[in-house]
Design a protein around this motif. Sequence first.
Motif, PDB file in Angstrom:
ATOM      1  N   VAL A  55      40.206   3.837 -12.541  1.00  0.00           N
ATOM      2  CA  VAL A  55      39.857   2.903 -13.608  1.00  0.00           C
ATOM      3  C   VAL A  55      40.553   1.569 -13.333  1.00  0.00           C
ATOM      4  N   ARG A  56      40.162   0.570 -14.089  1.00  0.00           N
ATOM      5  CA  ARG A  56      40.843  -0.722 -14.031  1.00  0.00           C
ATOM      6  C   ARG A  56      41.118  -1.202 -15.451  1.00  0.00           C
TER       7      ARG A  56
ATOM      8  N   THR B  37      42.849  -1.372 -22.561  1.00  0.00           N
ATOM      9  CA  THR B  37      41.490  -0.850 -22.485  1.00  0.00           C
ATOM     10  C   THR B  37      41.155  -0.617 -21.020  1.00  0.00           C
ATOM     11  N   LEU B  38      40.788   0.619 -20.687  1.00  0.00           N
ATOM     12  CA  LEU B  38      40.539   1.023 -19.310  1.00  0.00           C
ATOM     13  C   LEU B  38      39.064   1.359 -19.126  1.00  0.00           C
ATOM     14  N   VAL B  39      38.481   0.860 -18.056  1.00  0.00           N
ATOM     15  CA  VAL B  39      37.070   1.106 -17.764  1.00  0.00           C
ATOM     16  C   VAL B  39      36.953   1.657 -16.349  1.00  0.00           C
ATOM     17  N   PRO B  40      35.863   2.371 -16.049  1.00  0.00           N
ATOM     18  CA  PRO B  40      35.696   2.915 -14.697  1.00  0.00           C
ATOM     19  C   PRO B  40      35.609   1.801 -13.650  1.00  0.00           C
TER      20      PRO B  40
ATOM     21  N   THR C  54      29.513   4.090 -14.450  1.00  0.00           N
ATOM     22  CA  THR C  54      30.116   5.417 -14.567  1.00  0.00           C
ATOM     23  C   THR C  54      30.435   5.723 -16.024  1.00  0.00           C
ATOM     24  N   THR C  55      30.150   6.952 -16.433  1.00  0.00           N
ATOM     25  CA  THR C  55      30.476   7.402 -17.778  1.00  0.00           C
ATOM     26  C   THR C  55      31.768   8.198 -17.738  1.00  0.00           C
ATOM     27  N   LEU C  56      32.687   7.871 -18.598  1.00  0.00           N
ATOM     28  CA  LEU C  56      33.972   8.563 -18.638  1.00  0.00           C
ATOM     29  C   LEU C  56      33.816   9.946 -19.269  1.00  0.00           C
ATOM     30  N   PRO C  57      34.677  10.892 -18.912  1.00  0.00           N
ATOM     31  CA  PRO C  57      34.602  12.238 -19.501  1.00  0.00           C
ATOM     32  C   PRO C  57      34.779  12.206 -21.022  1.00  0.00           C
TER      33      PRO C  57
ATOM     34  N   ASP D 249      32.704   6.327 -27.620  1.00  0.00           N
ATOM     35  CA  ASP D 249      32.547   5.270 -26.617  1.00  0.00           C
ATOM     36  C   ASP D 249      33.033   5.795 -25.269  1.00  0.00           C
ATOM     37  N   ARG D 250      32.101   6.204 -24.428  1.00  0.00           N
ATOM     38  CA  ARG D 250      32.466   6.762 -23.123  1.00  0.00           C
ATOM     39  C   ARG D 250      32.440   5.711 -22.017  1.00  0.00           C
ATOM     40  N   SER D 251      32.335   4.443 -22.409  1.00  0.00           N
ATOM     41  CA  SER D 251      32.398   3.369 -21.420  1.00  0.00           C
ATOM     42  C   SER D 251      33.822   2.894 -21.185  1.00  0.00           C
TER      43      SER D 251
END
Length: 335
Positions: A33-34, A49-52, A57-60, A88-90
């Motif tokens: 993630v970044r 806030t961390l995103v793939p 990509t959808t987070l678990p 919110d899986r983004s």
Amino acid sequence: MLTLERLASRIEPVTSRWRPGRPPPPPAGDLPVRVARVERPAPDVVALTLVPVRPGTTLPRWQPGHHVDVVLGDGVVRQYSLCGDPEDRSSYRIAVRRIEDGRGSGLAHALTEGDALALSGPRNAFPFTRAQRYLFVAGGIGITPILPMVRAAHAADRPFRFVYTGRSRESMPFLDQIPAPSGNADVAVRPDDEHGGPDADALLAGITPGTAVYVCGPAPLIDALRCRVPPGTPFFSERFSPPPVVDGRRFEVRLGRSGPVLTVSEDESALDTVLRARPETAYSCRQGFCGTCRVGLLSGTPDDRDRPTGGSPRGAGFALCVSRAEEGERLVLDL
């Protein structure tokens, strides 16, 4: 044999200061993630806030109470509760309070937008169960796992009482995200400088059968509530500091089959002892469920006190943070 024993007794105090030759394995982190956003909801708290890393990509999936293991710089692994929106899986959101001389919190507070990280999880050692009604108590940064539970109870129109405590309003993050009081929601913000320290009897006053109690915060708050909660009441807690050693006995650990022998005293953990000889030893929760500090056990009989969660099997390992051994036992660890 007596000569060898005398020789070993003289050598071991010296070899105990040697560093073992085999380096620890690299920390796991299978979810890159970044950092997409950095916020400061309180003077000593950073919200990330961390995103793939990979677009699209959808987070678990996760539920209230879940945490992730975050691999920070220098291979440091720390565990942080997810405090965003489970729908919110983004993105994921975590919040970290700075701890004086805290290596992990210092690294987290130094992160900037665009920095890359690796995560493991999510996992849950603080399960949010179905109940007729709830009592939620959060102390300071303990708001992070409690807040998604409060939101879930509010969305489901489940009766609940929520008490948020802290040193002062300025030190308490996410005050603006707490649901407003309503018919089924009794919400109270009680900073110490306005109301005094939290009183366990007052917090539990009026609790009725069918209520599940959830508390996260300083150890004294958790212990006081646990001692006074009515018998048979479901009680769930999560702490951010190591639990005290209970019924500890002095034992020894050897780092590898021919490495130094270290003595673990009655009032400290094997992890604390090993860290003095090997500061780079990986650890995270210090409560026996994340598995980060679990090492192979080559010989000896342990007193296993860990409680592994999903994805973290105990196997033949030894959890340095909580597990122990009987008086005088020597465990040989694969370190």
